[in-house]
Design a protein around this motif. Structure first.
Motif, PDB file in Angstrom:
ATOM      1  N   GLU A 157      10.342  -9.819 -51.833  1.00 37.47           N
ATOM      2  CA  GLU A 157       9.788  -9.324 -53.086  1.00 37.47           C
ATOM      3  C   GLU A 157       8.255  -9.413 -53.073  1.00 37.47           C
ATOM      4  OE1 GLU A 157      11.131  -9.994 -57.599  1.00 37.47           O
ATOM      5  OE2 GLU A 157      10.346 -11.805 -56.635  1.00 37.47           O
ATOM      6  N   ARG A 158       7.732 -10.534 -52.591  1.00 40.72           N
ATOM      7  CA  ARG A 158       6.281 -10.732 -52.510  1.00 40.72           C
ATOM      8  C   ARG A 158       5.650  -9.714 -51.563  1.00 40.72           C
ATOM      9  NH1 ARG A 158       3.405 -13.129 -48.851  1.00 40.72           N
ATOM     10  NH2 ARG A 158       5.199 -14.165 -47.936  1.00 40.72           N
ATOM     11  N   GLU A 159       6.260  -9.504 -50.404  1.00 41.17           N
ATOM     12  CA  GLU A 159       5.736  -8.536 -49.437  1.00 41.17           C
ATOM     13  C   GLU A 159       5.754  -7.122 -50.001  1.00 41.17           C
ATOM     14  OE1 GLU A 159       7.926  -9.037 -45.830  1.00 41.17           O
ATOM     15  OE2 GLU A 159       6.976 -10.954 -45.377  1.00 41.17           O
ATOM     16  N   THR A 160       6.796  -6.777 -50.730  1.00 41.62           N
ATOM     17  CA  THR A 160       6.897  -5.459 -51.346  1.00 41.62           C
ATOM     18  C   THR A 160       5.773  -5.257 -52.362  1.00 41.62           C
ATOM     19  OG1 THR A 160       9.295  -5.448 -51.053  1.00 41.62           O
ATOM     20  CG2 THR A 160       8.395  -3.925 -52.694  1.00 41.62           C
ATOM     21  N   GLN A 161       5.501  -6.275 -53.161  1.00 38.70           N
ATOM     22  CA  GLN A 161       4.423  -6.185 -54.150  1.00 38.70           C
ATOM     23  C   GLN A 161       3.059  -6.079 -53.475  1.00 38.70           C
ATOM     24  OE1 GLN A 161       5.105  -9.633 -56.560  1.00 38.70           O
ATOM     25  NE2 GLN A 161       6.627  -8.606 -57.823  1.00 38.70           N
ATOM     26  N   GLU A 162       2.854  -6.810 -52.390  1.00 40.33           N
ATOM     27  CA  GLU A 162       1.582  -6.744 -51.666  1.00 40.33           C
ATOM     28  C   GLU A 162       1.366  -5.355 -51.067  1.00 40.33           C
ATOM     29  OE1 GLU A 162       1.569  -9.850 -48.784  1.00 40.33           O
ATOM     30  OE2 GLU A 162       1.211 -11.423 -50.269  1.00 40.33           O
ATOM     31  N   GLN A 163       2.404  -4.769 -50.512  1.00 39.31           N
ATOM     32  CA  GLN A 163       2.294  -3.435 -49.931  1.00 39.31           C
ATOM     33  C   GLN A 163       1.971  -2.403 -50.998  1.00 39.31           C
ATOM     34  OE1 GLN A 163       5.952  -2.815 -47.842  1.00 39.31           O
ATOM     35  NE2 GLN A 163       5.358  -4.102 -46.124  1.00 39.31           N
ATOM     36  N   ALA A 164       2.588  -2.529 -52.161  1.00 40.04           N
ATOM     37  CA  ALA A 164       2.318  -1.601 -53.260  1.00 40.04           C
ATOM     38  C   ALA A 164       0.875  -1.762 -53.724  1.00 40.04           C
ATOM     39  CB  ALA A 164       3.285  -1.841 -54.411  1.00 40.04           C
ATOM     40  N   SER A 165       0.407  -2.980 -53.777  1.00 45.15           N
ATOM     41  CA  SER A 165      -0.973  -3.249 -54.189  1.00 45.15           C
ATOM     42  C   SER A 165      -1.956  -2.662 -53.184  1.00 45.15           C
ATOM     43  CB  SER A 165      -1.179  -4.760 -54.317  1.00 45.15           C
ATOM     44  OG  SER A 165      -2.520  -5.058 -54.545  1.00 45.15           O
ATOM     45  N   ASP A 166      -1.698  -2.834 -51.903  1.00 43.01           N
ATOM     46  CA  ASP A 166      -2.566  -2.288 -50.861  1.00 43.01           C
ATOM     47  C   ASP A 166      -2.593  -0.765 -50.914  1.00 43.01           C
ATOM     48  OD1 ASP A 166      -3.151  -4.815 -49.981  1.00 43.01           O
ATOM     49  OD2 ASP A 166      -1.797  -4.741 -48.247  1.00 43.01           O
ATOM     50  N   SER A 167      -1.463  -0.146 -51.145  1.00 46.11           N
ATOM     51  CA  SER A 167      -1.393   1.316 -51.214  1.00 46.11           C
ATOM     52  C   SER A 167      -2.216   1.832 -52.379  1.00 46.11           C
ATOM     53  CB  SER A 167       0.057   1.768 -51.378  1.00 46.11           C
ATOM     54  OG  SER A 167       0.800   1.436 -50.235  1.00 46.11           O
ATOM     55  N   THR A 168      -2.146   1.177 -53.508  1.00 42.78           N
ATOM     56  CA  THR A 168      -2.908   1.585 -54.683  1.00 42.78           C
ATOM     57  C   THR A 168      -4.396   1.491 -54.400  1.00 42.78           C
ATOM     58  OG1 THR A 168      -1.145   0.829 -56.135  1.00 42.78           O
ATOM     59  CG2 THR A 168      -3.316   1.139 -57.135  1.00 42.78           C
ATOM     60  N   TYR A 169      -4.834   0.424 -53.750  1.00 46.26           N
ATOM     61  CA  TYR A 169      -6.248   0.243 -53.431  1.00 46.26           C
ATOM     62  C   TYR A 169      -6.735   1.353 -52.512  1.00 46.26           C
ATOM     63  CZ  TYR A 169     -10.495  -1.521 -51.332  1.00 46.26           C
ATOM     64  OH  TYR A 169     -11.764  -1.632 -50.860  1.00 46.26           O
ATOM     65  N   HIS A 170      -5.979   1.651 -51.478  1.00 47.79           N
ATOM     66  CA  HIS A 170      -6.395   2.679 -50.526  1.00 47.79           C
ATOM     67  C   HIS A 170      -6.448   4.058 -51.174  1.00 47.79           C
ATOM     68  CE1 HIS A 170      -6.650   0.000 -47.185  1.00 47.79           C
ATOM     69  NE2 HIS A 170      -5.401  -0.381 -47.331  1.00 47.79           N
ATOM     70  N   LEU A 171      -5.534   4.358 -52.061  1.00 50.25           N
ATOM     71  CA  LEU A 171      -5.563   5.643 -52.757  1.00 50.25           C
ATOM     72  C   LEU A 171      -6.793   5.732 -53.648  1.00 50.25           C
ATOM     73  CD1 LEU A 171      -1.848   6.152 -53.827  1.00 50.25           C
ATOM     74  CD2 LEU A 171      -3.135   7.497 -52.164  1.00 50.25           C
ATOM     75  N   THR A 172      -7.084   4.670 -54.355  1.00 47.31           N
ATOM     76  CA  THR A 172      -8.249   4.668 -55.230  1.00 47.31           C
ATOM     77  C   THR A 172      -9.521   4.849 -54.427  1.00 47.31           C
ATOM     78  OG1 THR A 172      -7.127   3.196 -56.764  1.00 47.31           O
ATOM     79  CG2 THR A 172      -9.506   3.339 -56.970  1.00 47.31           C
ATOM     80  N   GLU A 173      -9.626   4.130 -53.340  1.00 50.76           N
ATOM     81  CA  GLU A 173     -10.822   4.193 -52.505  1.00 50.76           C
ATOM     82  C   GLU A 173     -11.027   5.597 -51.934  1.00 50.76           C
ATOM     83  OE1 GLU A 173     -10.787   2.180 -48.653  1.00 50.76           O
ATOM     84  OE2 GLU A 173     -12.533   1.086 -49.390  1.00 50.76           O
ATOM     85  N   ARG A 174      -9.967   6.203 -51.442  1.00 49.79           N
ATOM     86  CA  ARG A 174     -10.064   7.516 -50.816  1.00 49.79           C
ATOM     87  C   ARG A 174     -10.297   8.617 -51.845  1.00 49.79           C
ATOM     88  NH1 ARG A 174      -4.903   8.764 -48.388  1.00 49.79           N
ATOM     89  NH2 ARG A 174      -4.474   9.783 -50.328  1.00 49.79           N
TER      90      ARG A 174
END
Length: 47
Positions: free
Chosen positions: A25-42
């Protein structure tokens, strides 16, 4: 995978299965958080 581990834990009460569930569950949340950051940045060129 989360559903399977939760169902297995709820049927067996095995603490190791619960700990695995929490780790996944923690890993899934971290991956979702990382994806959101990369989308925002790009998409918005955040510095």
């Amino acid at each position: 995978m989360l559903d399977f581990t939760w169902k297995l834990f709820s049927q067996t009460g095995n603490i190791d299965t619960y700990l695995l569930f929490k780790e996944l569950e923690r890993e899934t949340q971290e991956q979702a958080s990382d994806s959101t950051y990369h989308l925002t940045e790009r998409d918005y060129h955040v510095l």
